[in-house]
Write a protein that holds these residues in place. Structure first.
Motif, PDB file in Angstrom:
ATOM      1  N   SER A   4      -5.339   5.930 -11.402  1.00 43.32           N
ATOM      2  CA  SER A   4      -4.743   7.264 -11.555  1.00 43.32           C
ATOM      3  C   SER A   4      -4.569   7.972 -10.222  1.00 43.32           C
ATOM      4  O   SER A   4      -4.003   9.065 -10.174  1.00 43.32           O
ATOM      5  CB  SER A   4      -5.592   8.127 -12.490  1.00 43.32           C
ATOM      6  N   GLU A   5      -5.038   7.365  -9.132  1.00 45.27           N
ATOM      7  CA  GLU A   5      -4.939   7.997  -7.824  1.00 45.27           C
ATOM      8  C   GLU A   5      -3.496   8.310  -7.444  1.00 45.27           C
ATOM      9  O   GLU A   5      -3.217   9.329  -6.825  1.00 45.27           O
ATOM     10  CB  GLU A   5      -5.608   7.138  -6.740  1.00 45.27           C
ATOM     11  N   TYR A   6      -2.573   7.470  -7.848  1.00 48.42           N
ATOM     12  CA  TYR A   6      -1.156   7.675  -7.501  1.00 48.42           C
ATOM     13  C   TYR A   6      -0.602   8.916  -8.185  1.00 48.42           C
ATOM     14  O   TYR A   6       0.046   9.749  -7.572  1.00 48.42           O
ATOM     15  CB  TYR A   6      -0.336   6.439  -7.871  1.00 48.42           C
ATOM     16  N   GLU A   7      -0.871   9.030  -9.464  1.00 52.84           N
ATOM     17  CA  GLU A   7      -0.376  10.180 -10.229  1.00 52.84           C
ATOM     18  C   GLU A   7      -1.028  11.479  -9.761  1.00 52.84           C
ATOM     19  O   GLU A   7      -0.353  12.492  -9.552  1.00 52.84           O
ATOM     20  CB  GLU A   7      -0.645   9.970 -11.719  1.00 52.84           C
ATOM     21  N   ALA A  14     -11.816   9.629   0.911  1.00 51.66           N
ATOM     22  CA  ALA A  14     -12.242   8.246   0.701  1.00 51.66           C
ATOM     23  C   ALA A  14     -11.709   7.873  -0.672  1.00 51.66           C
ATOM     24  O   ALA A  14     -12.090   8.457  -1.685  1.00 51.66           O
ATOM     25  CB  ALA A  14     -13.763   8.117   0.754  1.00 51.66           C
ATOM     26  N   LEU A  15     -10.814   6.914  -0.697  1.00 50.78           N
ATOM     27  CA  LEU A  15     -10.033   6.642  -1.898  1.00 50.78           C
ATOM     28  C   LEU A  15     -10.116   5.172  -2.272  1.00 50.78           C
ATOM     29  O   LEU A  15      -9.771   4.302  -1.474  1.00 50.78           O
ATOM     30  CB  LEU A  15      -8.581   7.021  -1.615  1.00 50.78           C
ATOM     31  N   GLU A  16     -10.603   4.890  -3.464  1.00 51.25           N
ATOM     32  CA  GLU A  16     -10.524   3.522  -3.971  1.00 51.25           C
ATOM     33  C   GLU A  16      -9.165   3.388  -4.638  1.00 51.25           C
ATOM     34  O   GLU A  16      -8.821   4.166  -5.520  1.00 51.25           O
ATOM     35  CB  GLU A  16     -11.624   3.243  -4.987  1.00 51.25           C
ATOM     36  N   TYR A  17      -8.378   2.425  -4.174  1.00 50.55           N
ATOM     37  CA  TYR A  17      -7.052   2.228  -4.752  1.00 50.55           C
ATOM     38  C   TYR A  17      -7.018   0.940  -5.562  1.00 50.55           C
ATOM     39  O   TYR A  17      -7.836   0.044  -5.379  1.00 50.55           O
ATOM     40  CB  TYR A  17      -5.971   2.213  -3.662  1.00 50.55           C
ATOM     41  N   HIS A  18      -6.080   0.891  -6.470  1.00 51.56           N
ATOM     42  CA  HIS A  18      -5.854  -0.266  -7.328  1.00 51.56           C
ATOM     43  C   HIS A  18      -4.367  -0.588  -7.315  1.00 51.56           C
ATOM     44  O   HIS A  18      -3.553   0.248  -6.927  1.00 51.56           O
ATOM     45  CB  HIS A  18      -6.281   0.045  -8.768  1.00 51.56           C
ATOM     46  N   LYS A  19      -4.019  -1.745  -7.773  1.00 50.94           N
ATOM     47  CA  LYS A  19      -2.607  -2.077  -7.934  1.00 50.94           C
ATOM     48  C   LYS A  19      -2.026  -1.069  -8.920  1.00 50.94           C
ATOM     49  O   LYS A  19      -2.550  -0.903 -10.018  1.00 50.94           O
ATOM     50  CB  LYS A  19      -2.446  -3.495  -8.458  1.00 50.94           C
ATOM     51  N   PRO A  20      -0.956  -0.376  -8.534  1.00 53.13           N
ATOM     52  CA  PRO A  20      -0.416   0.646  -9.442  1.00 53.13           C
ATOM     53  C   PRO A  20       0.202   0.025 -10.690  1.00 53.13           C
ATOM     54  O   PRO A  20       0.829  -1.033 -10.626  1.00 53.13           O
ATOM     55  CB  PRO A  20       0.638   1.362  -8.596  1.00 53.13           C
ATOM     56  N   GLY A  21       0.017   0.699 -11.807  1.00 53.87           N
ATOM     57  CA  GLY A  21       0.632   0.264 -13.052  1.00 53.87           C
ATOM     58  C   GLY A  21       2.124   0.551 -13.045  1.00 53.87           C
ATOM     59  O   GLY A  21       2.644   1.236 -12.153  1.00 53.87           O
ATOM     60  N   ARG A  60       1.942   1.944  -0.462  1.00 51.34           N
ATOM     61  CA  ARG A  60       2.634   2.305   0.775  1.00 51.34           C
ATOM     62  C   ARG A  60       3.188   3.729   0.687  1.00 51.34           C
ATOM     63  O   ARG A  60       3.063   4.528   1.619  1.00 51.34           O
ATOM     64  CB  ARG A  60       3.763   1.331   1.067  1.00 51.34           C
ATOM     65  N   GLN A  61       3.795   4.077  -0.432  1.00 44.56           N
ATOM     66  CA  GLN A  61       4.330   5.427  -0.617  1.00 44.56           C
ATOM     67  C   GLN A  61       3.205   6.460  -0.638  1.00 44.56           C
ATOM     68  O   GLN A  61       3.363   7.559  -0.116  1.00 44.56           O
ATOM     69  CB  GLN A  61       5.155   5.500  -1.895  1.00 44.56           C
ATOM     70  N   LEU A  62       2.084   6.106  -1.235  1.00 41.32           N
ATOM     71  CA  LEU A  62       0.937   7.014  -1.265  1.00 41.32           C
ATOM     72  C   LEU A  62       0.427   7.278   0.148  1.00 41.32           C
ATOM     73  O   LEU A  62       0.200   8.427   0.527  1.00 41.32           O
ATOM     74  CB  LEU A  62      -0.183   6.439  -2.130  1.00 41.32           C
ATOM     75  N   THR A  63       0.284   6.209   0.948  1.00 43.08           N
ATOM     76  CA  THR A  63      -0.192   6.409   2.319  1.00 43.08           C
ATOM     77  C   THR A  63       0.822   7.203   3.134  1.00 43.08           C
ATOM     78  O   THR A  63       0.441   8.041   3.948  1.00 43.08           O
ATOM     79  CB  THR A  63      -0.525   5.072   3.011  1.00 43.08           C
ATOM     80  N   GLN A  64       2.103   6.991   2.905  1.00 36.84           N
ATOM     81  CA  GLN A  64       3.122   7.769   3.611  1.00 36.84           C
ATOM     82  C   GLN A  64       3.058   9.240   3.219  1.00 36.84           C
ATOM     83  O   GLN A  64       3.192  10.125   4.060  1.00 36.84           O
ATOM     84  CB  GLN A  64       4.513   7.204   3.343  1.00 36.84           C
ATOM     85  N   TYR A  65       2.866   9.512   1.935  1.00 39.48           N
ATOM     86  CA  TYR A  65       2.761  10.895   1.470  1.00 39.48           C
ATOM     87  C   TYR A  65       1.572  11.587   2.146  1.00 39.48           C
ATOM     88  O   TYR A  65       1.697  12.700   2.669  1.00 39.48           O
ATOM     89  CB  TYR A  65       2.619  10.936  -0.050  1.00 39.48           C
ATOM     90  N   LEU A  66       0.419  10.920   2.136  1.00 35.28           N
ATOM     91  CA  LEU A  66      -0.777  11.548   2.693  1.00 35.28           C
ATOM     92  C   LEU A  66      -0.714  11.690   4.212  1.00 35.28           C
ATOM     93  O   LEU A  66      -1.259  12.651   4.758  1.00 35.28           O
ATOM     94  CB  LEU A  66      -2.027  10.763   2.275  1.00 35.28           C
ATOM     95  N   THR A  67      -0.040  10.784   4.894  1.00 34.64           N
ATOM     96  CA  THR A  67       0.043  10.891   6.355  1.00 34.64           C
ATOM     97  C   THR A  67       1.206  11.776   6.799  1.00 34.64           C
ATOM     98  O   THR A  67       1.032  12.658   7.627  1.00 34.64           O
ATOM     99  CB  THR A  67       0.142   9.496   7.013  1.00 34.64           C
ATOM    100  N   ARG A  68       2.369  11.572   6.253  1.00 34.92           N
ATOM    101  CA  ARG A  68       3.551  12.319   6.697  1.00 34.92           C
ATOM    102  C   ARG A  68       3.627  13.731   6.127  1.00 34.92           C
ATOM    103  O   ARG A  68       3.998  14.667   6.818  1.00 34.92           O
ATOM    104  CB  ARG A  68       4.826  11.566   6.331  1.00 34.92           C
ATOM    105  N   ASP A 107      -1.852  -3.957   4.237  1.00 34.82           N
ATOM    106  CA  ASP A 107      -2.807  -4.930   3.709  1.00 34.82           C
ATOM    107  C   ASP A 107      -2.380  -5.286   2.288  1.00 34.82           C
ATOM    108  O   ASP A 107      -2.197  -4.402   1.452  1.00 34.82           O
ATOM    109  CB  ASP A 107      -4.206  -4.324   3.718  1.00 34.82           C
ATOM    110  N   PRO A 108      -2.197  -6.570   1.977  1.00 36.19           N
ATOM    111  CA  PRO A 108      -1.678  -6.961   0.659  1.00 36.19           C
ATOM    112  C   PRO A 108      -2.689  -6.891  -0.486  1.00 36.19           C
ATOM    113  O   PRO A 108      -2.339  -7.166  -1.627  1.00 36.19           O
ATOM    114  CB  PRO A 108      -1.218  -8.405   0.888  1.00 36.19           C
ATOM    115  N   ALA A 109      -3.927  -6.503  -0.223  1.00 37.17           N
ATOM    116  CA  ALA A 109      -4.934  -6.454  -1.282  1.00 37.17           C
ATOM    117  C   ALA A 109      -4.487  -5.538  -2.422  1.00 37.17           C
ATOM    118  O   ALA A 109      -3.871  -4.504  -2.190  1.00 37.17           O
ATOM    119  CB  ALA A 109      -6.264  -5.962  -0.714  1.00 37.17           C
ATOM    120  N   GLU A 110      -4.805  -5.951  -3.647  1.00 34.93           N
ATOM    121  CA  GLU A 110      -4.420  -5.155  -4.819  1.00 34.93           C
ATOM    122  C   GLU A 110      -5.399  -4.033  -5.110  1.00 34.93           C
ATOM    123  O   GLU A 110      -5.121  -3.153  -5.903  1.00 34.93           O
ATOM    124  CB  GLU A 110      -4.270  -6.067  -6.037  1.00 34.93           C
ATOM    125  N   TYR A 111      -6.572  -4.074  -4.509  1.00 31.55           N
ATOM    126  CA  TYR A 111      -7.523  -2.974  -4.633  1.00 31.55           C
ATOM    127  C   TYR A 111      -8.399  -2.954  -3.394  1.00 31.55           C
ATOM    128  O   TYR A 111      -8.496  -3.934  -2.661  1.00 31.55           O
ATOM    129  CB  TYR A 111      -8.369  -3.081  -5.901  1.00 31.55           C
TER     130      TYR A 111
END
Length: 90
Positions: free
Chosen positions: A23-26, A43-50, A58-66, A78-82
């Motif tokens: 739910s981190e993306y939403e 500090a964010l645990e991420y998962h492969k988005p549904g 990538r879009q989430l990191t761009q939103y938070l940085t830019r 990093d290609p990891a899914e979580y």
């Protein structure tokens, strides 16, 4: 998240830790940068988005940085899914 942060009396929060199972993306995409400006680090645990997620990692990191002014401490490609992502203020 904006409603929760608005209940905190402190002007700034040292750390926002998130582990909300995909739910981190939403949640973060619905949180305006002005609200996130009160947060010094995430500090964010991420998962492969549904399939219904409004963005990918990538879009989430761009939103938070830019948009929100954070600096990412890990490789956004990093290609990891979580895993964990750590954002701080520059």
């Amino acid at each position: 998240l904006p409603d929760l942060i608005s209940t905190i009396e402190a002007e700034r929060m040292a750390l926002l830790k998130m582990d909300i199972e995909e739910s981190e993306y939403e949640v973060l995409s619905a949180t305006p940068p002005t609200v996130l400006s009160r947060v010094r680090a995430i500090a964010l645990e991420y998962h492969k988005p549904g399939a219904a997620a409004p963005m990918d990692k990538r879009q989430l990191t761009q939103y938070l940085t830019r948009e929100a002014g954070f600096v990412l401490r890990e490789d956004p490609d990093d290609p990891a899914e979580y895993g964990m992502l750590h954002f701080t203020r520059g």
